[in-house]
Design a protein around this motif. Sequence first.
Motif, PDB file in Angstrom:
ATOM      1  N   LEU A  94       5.484 -47.283   4.241  1.00 28.40           N
ATOM      2  CA  LEU A  94       6.207 -46.871   3.227  1.00 28.40           C
ATOM      3  C   LEU A  94       5.613 -45.954   2.495  1.00 28.40           C
ATOM      4  CD1 LEU A  94       8.649 -49.422   1.993  1.00 28.40           C
ATOM      5  CD2 LEU A  94       9.170 -47.717   3.528  1.00 28.40           C
ATOM      6  N   THR A 129      10.712 -43.445   0.346  1.00 30.44           N
ATOM      7  CA  THR A 129      11.973 -43.856  -0.360  1.00 30.44           C
ATOM      8  C   THR A 129      12.582 -42.848  -1.023  1.00 30.44           C
ATOM      9  OG1 THR A 129      10.357 -44.397  -2.345  1.00 30.44           O
ATOM     10  CG2 THR A 129      10.729 -46.222  -0.818  1.00 30.44           C
ATOM     11  N   LEU A 180       6.149 -44.384  -1.449  1.00 27.80           N
ATOM     12  CA  LEU A 180       7.049 -44.529  -2.457  1.00 27.80           C
ATOM     13  C   LEU A 180       7.002 -43.271  -3.457  1.00 27.80           C
ATOM     14  CD1 LEU A 180       5.959 -48.064  -3.823  1.00 27.80           C
ATOM     15  CD2 LEU A 180       7.712 -47.386  -1.990  1.00 27.80           C
ATOM     16  N   PRO A 228      12.897 -38.775   2.260  1.00 28.80           N
ATOM     17  CA  PRO A 228      13.654 -39.488   1.210  1.00 28.80           C
ATOM     18  C   PRO A 228      15.035 -38.692   1.183  1.00 28.80           C
ATOM     19  CG  PRO A 228      12.190 -37.907   0.505  1.00 28.80           C
ATOM     20  CD  PRO A 228      11.774 -37.680   1.764  1.00 28.80           C
ATOM     21  N   SER A 271      16.564 -47.419  -6.837  1.00 30.13           N
ATOM     22  CA  SER A 271      15.928 -47.278  -5.906  1.00 30.13           C
ATOM     23  C   SER A 271      14.671 -48.089  -5.395  1.00 30.13           C
ATOM     24  CB  SER A 271      14.994 -45.886  -6.004  1.00 30.13           C
ATOM     25  OG  SER A 271      15.506 -45.344  -7.172  1.00 30.13           O
ATOM     26  N   ARG A 289      15.919 -47.410   5.900  1.00 31.56           N
ATOM     27  CA  ARG A 289      14.437 -47.054   6.187  1.00 31.56           C
ATOM     28  C   ARG A 289      14.053 -48.070   7.402  1.00 31.56           C
ATOM     29  NH1 ARG A 289      13.876 -47.344   0.393  1.00 31.56           N
ATOM     30  NH2 ARG A 289      13.063 -49.624   0.617  1.00 31.56           N
ATOM     31  N   ASP A 329      18.066 -46.207   1.765  1.00 32.09           N
ATOM     32  CA  ASP A 329      17.796 -47.437   1.139  1.00 32.09           C
ATOM     33  C   ASP A 329      17.055 -48.484   2.098  1.00 32.09           C
ATOM     34  OD1 ASP A 329      19.639 -48.029   3.027  1.00 32.09           O
ATOM     35  OD2 ASP A 329      21.352 -49.015   1.616  1.00 32.09           O
ATOM     36  N   ALA A 330      16.882 -49.542   1.755  1.00 30.24           N
ATOM     37  CA  ALA A 330      15.770 -50.304   2.372  1.00 30.24           C
ATOM     38  C   ALA A 330      16.289 -50.702   4.136  1.00 30.24           C
ATOM     39  CB  ALA A 330      15.844 -51.686   1.773  1.00 30.24           C
ATOM     40  N   LEU A 362      12.744 -53.285  -2.129  1.00 25.97           N
ATOM     41  CA  LEU A 362      11.562 -52.646  -1.633  1.00 25.97           C
ATOM     42  C   LEU A 362      10.658 -54.012  -1.051  1.00 25.97           C
ATOM     43  CD1 LEU A 362      10.628 -50.092  -1.846  1.00 25.97           C
ATOM     44  CD2 LEU A 362       9.292 -50.493  -3.917  1.00 25.97           C
TER      45      LEU A 362
END
Length: 369
Positions: free
Chosen positions: A96, A68, A98, A45, A85, A55, A51-52, A89
Amino acid sequence: MDSTKHTRIRLGGRSLDIVAATAPGPVSGGTSGGPLSDIRVVLAPLCGITDAVFRKICLDRGADMAVTEMISSEGLVRNSPHVRSIRGLDMAEGPLSLQIFGADPEIMGEAAAILSGLRPRFIDLNFGCPVRKIVNKNGGSAVLKNLELLGRICRRVVKESGVPVSAKIRSGWDKPTAVGVKDIARTIEDAGVSMITVHARAKSQAFSAMADWMLIKAVKDAVSIPVVGNGDVTGPNSYFEMKAMTGCDAVMIGRAAIGNPWIFEEIAAAVDGRDYTPPSFRERVEGLLCHVRSSVRDCGEPLGIVSARRIMSAYLKRLPNAREIRSKIMTCTRLGDLTTTMDGYLRQIEQESASNTHAVAGDTGMSLC
Ligand SMILES: Cc1cc2nc3c(=O)[nH]c(=O)nc-3n(C[C@H](O)[C@H](O)[C@H](O)COP(=O)(O)O)c2cc1C
């Protein structure tokens, strides 16, 4: 393989559409067949960076899981409009985890319950953040000073979460010791957490010293749940060194992936004993543009370009004449201008490279997006 569905979660008075996985992450512990059985390298992280878009790029380039950036449990539960954040998503991005932070066990539990409805691989607890405004509220790495609170937060989240819970720690608050970090890790394990990531620096060290990998080994020796090692891995050599020195089950990479998402392919190739060809200039430039295009798709112009500036600089670090081109593109606010500028730059460096007998491996002409 997990299938996905659109899920609407309610945050206070507001509802939010998110793409959720329909199948839960695996729940068993241990290293074979457990939560880490298919995971060797994890994208760390990185607040403001992972960010999306970032990632997805790293997952496509071989990261086995992405975490994340930290999500405020208070913000989530109290429906703050600033829970940035969780924007974008999409559990279909790939595996992923979180990450949430906070110091109130009940609120952390509530946040975990909300997010575990999305069926991520893990709910990850941030016990490492050194940022003043977070530690002043006893969150992040400040929780490491209070093992009783640490245990309560973990137990509550494990109880409320419908998916496995992991914790990411620094090796201590002040002076890291093997005894101290073992106590922290055992408290987390005893509370039912399924995996621990150790960033092998104390909070007091910020990023000043090298990570002390022996403290990852101390944790690995102290607990039976999987341990992810983190800190200063920059490529296959340090990946193998960390694995050998600590016995960790997987490795997490942060800063070395910024502007270089190919690091995951490089490590995967080394682990599998495959040949690896580093990206050509063209691929690096395409990677940069791909990143910015996705960012613009998400945030529009000029925000998508402005927010990708830090990442653009990181991509350029590995290209020739970086300083000159950086100053040109940092003023671009339109995707068209940026693309034209980068096209001209690419032509120039390819010509220079062609006339240089020591040129870096040739262009494959591959388009990344
Ligand atoms: C800009 C930046 C943002 C970070 N944000 C987070 C975060 O949101 N949550 C977290 O647990 N760690 C965060 N970290 C720590 C990283 O996840 C990682 O533990 C650290 O960078 C060491 O790994 P590395 O040497 O591979 O970069 C951040 C680090 C940096 C440099």
